[in-house]
Scaffold this motif. Sequence first.
Motif, short mmCIF file in Angstrom:
data_model
loop_
_atom_site.label_atom_id
_atom_site.label_comp_id
_atom_site.label_asym_id
_atom_site.label_seq_id
_atom_site.Cartn_x
_atom_site.Cartn_y
_atom_site.Cartn_z
N ILE A 225 0.85 -1.20 0.00
CA ILE A 225 0.00 0.00 0.00
C ILE A 225 0.88 1.24 0.00
O ILE A 225 1.69 1.45 0.92
N VAL A 226 0.73 2.06 -1.02
CA VAL A 226 1.46 3.32 -1.14
C VAL A 226 0.46 4.47 -1.06
O VAL A 226 -0.56 4.44 -1.74
N GLY A 227 0.77 5.48 -0.24
CA GLY A 227 -0.09 6.64 -0.09
C GLY A 227 -0.52 6.87 1.33
O GLY A 227 -0.72 8.02 1.75
N ALA A 228 -0.68 5.80 2.11
CA ALA A 228 -1.16 5.94 3.48
C ALA A 228 -0.13 6.57 4.41
O ALA A 228 -0.49 7.11 5.46
N GLU A 229 1.15 6.51 4.04
CA GLU A 229 2.20 7.07 4.91
C GLU A 229 2.12 8.60 4.97
O GLU A 229 2.63 9.20 5.91
N GLU A 230 1.51 9.22 3.97
CA GLU A 230 1.52 10.69 3.89
C GLU A 230 0.26 11.35 4.44
O GLU A 230 0.17 12.58 4.47
N ILE A 231 -0.74 10.59 4.87
CA ILE A 231 -1.99 11.23 5.30
C ILE A 231 -1.82 11.95 6.64
O ILE A 231 -2.49 12.96 6.89
N PHE A 250 2.06 8.79 21.32
CA PHE A 250 1.16 9.93 21.18
C PHE A 250 1.72 10.80 20.06
O PHE A 250 2.70 11.51 20.25
N PRO A 251 1.12 10.77 18.87
CA PRO A 251 1.73 11.39 17.70
C PRO A 251 1.58 12.91 17.68
O PRO A 251 0.60 13.47 18.16
N VAL A 252 2.55 13.54 17.06
CA VAL A 252 2.48 14.96 16.73
C VAL A 252 2.68 15.07 15.22
O VAL A 252 3.67 14.57 14.68
N THR A 253 1.72 15.68 14.56
CA THR A 253 1.80 15.88 13.11
C THR A 253 1.80 17.40 12.83
O THR A 253 1.64 18.19 13.76
N PRO A 254 1.96 17.83 11.60
CA PRO A 254 1.91 19.27 11.32
C PRO A 254 0.60 19.94 11.73
O PRO A 254 0.56 21.15 11.92
N PHE A 255 -0.48 19.15 11.91
CA PHE A 255 -1.78 19.73 12.24
C PHE A 255 -2.40 19.19 13.52
O PHE A 255 -3.38 19.76 14.02
N PHE A 256 -1.89 18.11 14.05
CA PHE A 256 -2.43 17.51 15.27
C PHE A 256 -1.33 17.44 16.32
O PHE A 256 -0.20 17.07 16.00
N PRO A 257 -1.62 17.79 17.58
CA PRO A 257 -2.93 18.18 18.16
C PRO A 257 -3.21 19.68 18.09
O PRO A 257 -4.19 20.14 18.68
N MET A 264 -7.25 16.07 12.51
CA MET A 264 -7.44 14.65 12.20
C MET A 264 -7.94 14.43 10.77
O MET A 264 -8.16 13.29 10.36
N ILE A 265 -8.14 15.51 10.03
CA ILE A 265 -8.52 15.35 8.62
C ILE A 265 -7.29 14.88 7.84
O ILE A 265 -6.25 15.54 7.83
N PRO A 266 -7.36 13.73 7.17
CA PRO A 266 -6.18 13.22 6.45
C PRO A 266 -5.86 14.05 5.23
O PRO A 266 -6.75 14.63 4.59
N LEU A 267 -4.57 14.12 4.90
CA LEU A 267 -4.16 14.80 3.68
C LEU A 267 -4.55 13.96 2.46
O LEU A 267 -4.52 12.72 2.52
N PRO A 268 -4.91 14.61 1.35
CA PRO A 268 -5.42 13.87 0.17
C PRO A 268 -4.32 13.28 -0.69
O PRO A 268 -4.14 13.65 -1.86
N SER A 269 -3.58 12.35 -0.15
CA SER A 269 -2.50 11.71 -0.92
C SER A 269 -3.10 10.73 -1.93
O SER A 269 -4.22 10.25 -1.78
#
Length: 323
Positions: A225-231, A250-257, A264-269
């Motif tokens: 599966i390619v694409g799920a790593e970028e959401i 406990f993850p930290v992403t560019p938009f969460f928390p 929590m809206i996934p990026l459209p990869s």
Amino acid sequence: MAEARVIPIRSVARKQEGASPVRPVPPVEEAPPPRPEPEREESAWERGLSDALAFVRKRITGDYEVDEFGFDRDLTDNVLFPPLRPLYEKWFRVETIGLHNVPSEGGALLVANHSGTLMPMDAVMTGLAVRDHHPAERHLRMLAADLVFKFPVLGALARKAGHTLACSPDAERLLRNGELVGVWPEGFKGIGKPFRDRYKLQRFGRGGFVSAALRTGVPIIPCSIVGAEEIYPMIGDVKALARLFGLPYFPVTPFFPHLGPLGMIPLPSKWYIEFGEPIPTAQYEAGAADDPMLVFNLTDQVRETIQQTLYRLLTQRRNVFLG
């Protein structure tokens, strides 16, 4: 006696010639029977309303089945899958490759790489791909970590969708029943890996999935599966909060928390899911599952197949978001 008047024959003939000819009356034709009006096709909303009413009627009357694992096929098809289809078709624009490698019937074990950070969307999209695009419209019965079933709502929905604990007895029972079973052997190590390690497979555990396949004689299908790593790109892990909430990370992403629920809206990869050629196991003798060397070799073969397929798909992808 009165004198008789003689009428010339020519005068009579002249009168007969000037008279209008008598035309025959045409027969009265019967009117053709009225044509039946063409049946009006149902509109999309009418079909949707009809399906919704039929679903509600079944729920009220109890006219639906639930198997020994709690799988509710009717609920899954009519309630759980429809909200996911816009994500699959419009947001991630998933393309599948090699679906013909998934058997139309009988037990089989699908093994895939894992990612997702906040939500394991890869597993959900793979299940939807098999259900909507495989000719047999099979349901993928996934093996999930026990943490999933500890959450009140999520655990109940997972059971209703046909998923169960990632343990050998449950896996073998499903496979013997002829089900298509899905496993993501990287577990939380795959979901919670940093963004810099994307598409680098983590350890596949002790090969319990291979042992289950050997005991039941079903084929193993590598899935990449390619694409799920970028959401949800994971750029940090707050270990103190992970311990506080009893989570593996406990993850930290560019938009969460930072953005709360919006984060929590996934990026459209752009996604690609490739189903590889099945690896047969029926040729092995009874007791092969107890041979640690064989289990290790098959586990390594599956892992290497998935890893090489990931590399190939990544080289073919032009852009993370455009595909």
